[in-house]
Scaffold this motif. Structure first.
Motif, short mmCIF file in Angstrom:
data_model
loop_
_atom_site.label_atom_id
_atom_site.label_comp_id
_atom_site.label_asym_id
_atom_site.label_seq_id
_atom_site.Cartn_x
_atom_site.Cartn_y
_atom_site.Cartn_z
N ALA A 1 0.83 -1.20 0.00
CA ALA A 1 0.00 0.00 0.00
C ALA A 1 0.87 1.26 0.00
O ALA A 1 0.57 2.22 -0.74
CB ALA A 1 -0.92 -0.02 1.23
N ASP B 1 2.46 1.63 -3.31
CA ASP B 1 1.47 1.66 -4.41
C ASP B 1 1.90 0.70 -5.53
O ASP B 1 1.99 1.08 -6.71
CB ASP B 1 1.32 3.08 -4.95
N ASP C 1 1.84 -3.46 -7.15
CA ASP C 1 1.19 -4.77 -7.24
C ASP C 1 2.27 -5.83 -7.07
O ASP C 1 3.01 -6.14 -8.02
CB ASP C 1 0.50 -4.91 -8.60
#
Length: 518
Positions: free
Chosen positions: A496, A499, A501
């Protein structure tokens, strides 16, 4: 007493006579305070010698004696079934009992316990007289006291005595250790030793001269014998033993050779003299001998001087680069160092284990704080797997880059723990495509890419471990020593903040490249 003495803690016979629940009564022999019992044996054999080791309280009901209650019935013609001389080859009169007591003393028994009823209503007077002549303590065991109760009382007394002995040894060990930490450790250790042993403790130099002494003085004869005994254990004598004992009158003597004398210096000797019937403090004396060996030995060499110089420079305000110069000299001029991190498998990292591993690695530069041992080795000193240890090894670095090597060894140890391998080495970041990027540019990129994680070292470490282990939650948890759910939470938090994946292999590769430079 025979030469073969039972390896148990002795119990004074008087302690059994003080037990009201046993109801024992001494009817012959020397004072009970002078008699020590090592164990209990029950026998109705006419000749006890083959079955005793020495020091026993021998219990018998006199089945093999003539003149018991039933035997008396036979003698007066009452027709009783009898257990007199016909039983077990027993004899009649004082001659038989005289021979029985003599053989019991010959076997080394400490005392004889005679059980009243069901065979004999009273203790035979001939048995009392024989025990008195031979100096064998004779106890009457009342009908209400089974022999097993006497045996249990002896075992309990032995257990209590052993507990007191272990507590005394522990107290002595603590006292000796505290004395060794004082400003004047050698005389302090001798004073503690003399106090705990109630003995004269003397430290003699290699020529036999007295260096330090503590405790009550001994007679000139005992002192001369002590000096002669100390000469026996001196290492300069071929085949000299490490310790020796002797006795002069009522004084018990002991001498211990101390290790650690310098070349050509010889070694001092610890000598002890105690006014005791038995010298049973070998454990305490041996501990003191080890401490005194460390305190008086010549262990400081060139390497020690260099390490001390490095520490002094650092404490006096020198920069790390200046402080490590003596260590570079200690590395035989190599100038490069390897850092090893080690964690013991399945056991605590105690001082003995640390010393053994340091010796195996060939270095005295170790730090075992926090459960993980860190060691500093000169370049070229090979590191191999060690039984019972998990190792992580850095690449060789200049002395000024030791913090980098420390991080490398830490990461290698985490991989070794996660993969359950005995040893892992650092994998260089400057291989493959990473070698195509200048190191300065790579570090700048890493700082910018991982900036959201600044101030969260736990997230950085978890992300590094998780990616290095191909996203395995379980192996990352093992490597970090946390629960797998903690790993999941940290990875989710890192994703998180970044940011990113983390399921994308390209993103993982990008982050792995950055993590190699942080």
């Amino acid at each position: 007493m025979p030469e073969l003495t039972p390896p148990t803690t002795a119990v004074p016979l008087s302690s059994l006579l003080l037990r009201a629940d046993l109801g024992l009564r001494q009817v012959a022999g020397p004072p009970p305070d002078e008699v020590l019992v090592y164990w209990v044996h029950t026998s109705e054999m006419a000749d006890p010698v083959p079955y005793l080791l020495g020091g026993e309280l021998l219990l018998t009901a006199g089945v093999h004696f003539a003149g018991g209650a039933a035997g008396a019935g036979e003698a007066d013609g009452s027709g009783g079934s009898g257990t007199g001389s016909a039983v077990a080859g027993g004899g009649s009169g004082g001659e038989y009992l005289e021979r029985y007591v003599a053989r019991t003393v010959e076997a080394g028994a400490a005392a004889l316990g005679f059980g009243l009823a069901p065979v004999h209503d009273t203790t035979p007077p001939a048995l009392v007289a024989a025990c008195e002549r031979h100096g064998l303590p004779l106890l009457e065991v009342p009908p209400r006291t089974p022999f097993t109760a006497v045996a249990r009382a002896v075992w309990q007394a032995m257990a209590e005595a052993r507990h007191r002995e272990l507590r005394r040894i522990t107290e002595a060990q603590q006292g000796l250790a505290s004395a060794a930490a004082r400003p004047d450790p050698v005389p302090a250790v001798l004073r503690q030793l003399a106090h705990h042993l109630d003995a004269r403790a003397v430290l003699l130099d290699p020529r036999g001269a007295e260096l330090y002494a503590a405790g009550p003085p001994v007679s000139p004869e005992a002192r001369a014998a002590l000096n002669a005994l100390a000469a026996v254990v001196r290492p300069d004598r071929p085949g000299a033993p490490a310790s020796a004992t002797d006795a002069v009158g009522g004084t018990r003597l002991a001498a211990y050779a101390l290790a650690g004398g310098g070349p050509g210096e010889g070694s001092p000797v610890l000598a002890l003299a105690a006014e005791r019937r038995e010298f049973r403090e070998q454990t305490i004396a041996a501990m003191a001998a080890v401490l005194l060996s460390l305190l008086t030995g010549s262990y400081r060499g060139a390497g020690d001087e260099r390490r001390t110089a490095a520490l002094v420079r650092l404490l006096l305000g020198a920069s790390p680069d200046e402080a490590v110069a003596p260590l570079t000299e200690a590395a035989d001029g190599a100038g490069r160092w390897t850092v090893v991190h080690a964690r013991r498998r399945g056991a605590d990292t105690d001082e003995r284990a640390v010393g053994e591993l340091a010796a195996a690695l060939g270095t005295a530069l170790v730090d075992a704080a926090g459960g993980t041992l860190r060691a500093l080795l000169p370049e070229g000193r090979g590191v191999t797997a060690r039984p019972g240890w998990t190792l992580g090894v850095s690449e060789p670095v200049p002395a000024g880059s030791l913090p980098t090597a420390d991080a490398q060894a830490s990461a290698a140890l985490r991989r070794a723990v996660a993969h359950r391998t005995a040893l892992e080495r650092h994998r260089s970041a400057r291989s493959g495509f990473a070698s195509l990027v200048a190191e300065g540019e790579a570090r700048a990129y890493a700082v910018a890419r991982l900036a959201p994680l600044v101030g969260s070292p736990a997230l950085v470490d978890t992300l590094r471990a998780w990616i290095s282990l191909h996203g395995s939650w379980d192996r990352a948890a093992v490597a970090l020593g946390v629960h797998r759910n903690t790993v999941r939470q940290r990875i989710a938090r890192a994703a998180a903040l970044l940011d990113a994946d983390l399921d994308d292999a390209e993103v993982r590769a990008d982050l792995w490249f950055a993590l190699r430079y942080v």
